[in-house]
Design a protein around this motif. Structure first.
Motif, PDB file in Angstrom:
ATOM      1  N   GLN A  73      -4.847  -5.578   5.646  1.00 32.86           N
ATOM      2  CA  GLN A  73      -3.603  -6.308   5.431  1.00 32.86           C
ATOM      3  C   GLN A  73      -3.597  -7.545   6.323  1.00 32.86           C
TER       4      GLN A  73
ATOM      5  N   ALA B  68      -9.983  -1.736   2.543  1.00 36.63           N
ATOM      6  CA  ALA B  68      -8.625  -2.270   2.458  1.00 36.63           C
ATOM      7  C   ALA B  68      -8.198  -2.837   3.796  1.00 36.63           C
TER       8      ALA B  68
ATOM      9  N   SER C 100      -3.524   0.508  -3.901  1.00 38.18           N
ATOM     10  CA  SER C 100      -3.311  -0.915  -3.657  1.00 38.18           C
ATOM     11  C   SER C 100      -3.099  -1.652  -4.973  1.00 38.18           C
TER      12      SER C 100
ATOM     13  N   ARG D 134       0.862  -1.186   0.000  1.00 39.79           N
ATOM     14  CA  ARG D 134       0.000   0.000   0.000  1.00 39.79           C
ATOM     15  C   ARG D 134       0.900   1.239   0.000  1.00 39.79           C
TER      16      ARG D 134
END
Length: 214
Positions: A214, A212, A35, A4
């Motif tokens: 992770q 988004a 992204s 990112r």
């Protein structure tokens, strides 16, 4: 790794910093949470002149059967980039600069992950060492890119076991020069000095809002 990043600089400031010639067909939209699979701005060199370009983030090699490989190739390890089939041709002749305002990395702490935003201490844009490729699908040509990674410096080692290759302005010409030899290029693929960067813990809310994680 680098999964990112943000780029919010004004186009005029990018042009002044990277000294490229504008193109009328180049479209630029600032993005605070870029992204893989999204369009990333980059700078390429053609016949000694620098130009801006837009690439899909996640390199699709010419031999790929479909574009899904791009979800695995948004980063390229600098230690093996010259030999890996997906990257070696691009490393020889299709290198680019990928500008960023900052990049994000997540530090694991037990079951939790704390996001950090990493910037240059001097306020200048971060410049990733990048590669690009062209992939043909029927009548469509998709141009895509990847960001090279290396071992972390002392600052990043506390957050993650990899970091992007960050180039200084005095190495831009060398990285973009199509005649540069592999041995000289490899010397650029190293972690930058820790003193160049700052890392700030941030809220994960900004990523949840855009879907988004992770």
């Amino acid at each position: 790794m680098c999964g990112r990043f943000s780029l919010v600089e004004a186009m005029y400031d990018l042009q002044q910093y990277y000294q490229f010639e504008m193109r009328e067909d180049f479209l630029y939209t600032p993005n605070r949470n870029l992204s893989p699979s999204q369009q990333a701005a980059a700078i390429v060199q053609v016949n000694g002149h620098r130009y801006p370009a837009s690439f899909r983030w996640g390199l699709i090699p010419p031999f790929a059967k479909d574009e899904k490989i791009g979800y695995k190739t948004f980063n390229a390890r600098s230690e093996t980039v010259a030999e890996k089939p997906s990257f070696r041709k691009a490393f020889q002749s299709k290198r680019c600069l990928i500008p960023a305002s900052s990049f994000y990395e997540w530090k694991k702490s037990g079951k939790d992950k704390q996001p950090f935003e990493i910037k240059r201490r001097d306020g200048e844009p971060i410049t990733f060492a990048g590669l690009w490729e062209s992939w043909r699908h029927n009548d469509e040509i998709v141009r895509s890119c990847t960001i090279l990674t290396t071992e972390p410096n002392d600052l990043m080692a506390d957050i993650h076991n990899r970091m992007p290759v960050i180039l200084e302005r005095n190495s831009f010409d060398q990285w973009l020069d199509p005649e540069e030899n592999k041995e000289s290029l490899q010397k650029l693929l190293k972690p930058c000095a820790s003193e160049l960067l700052t890392a700030e813990a941030i809220s994960g809310d900004r990523f949840k809002k855009s879907g988004a994680s992770q």
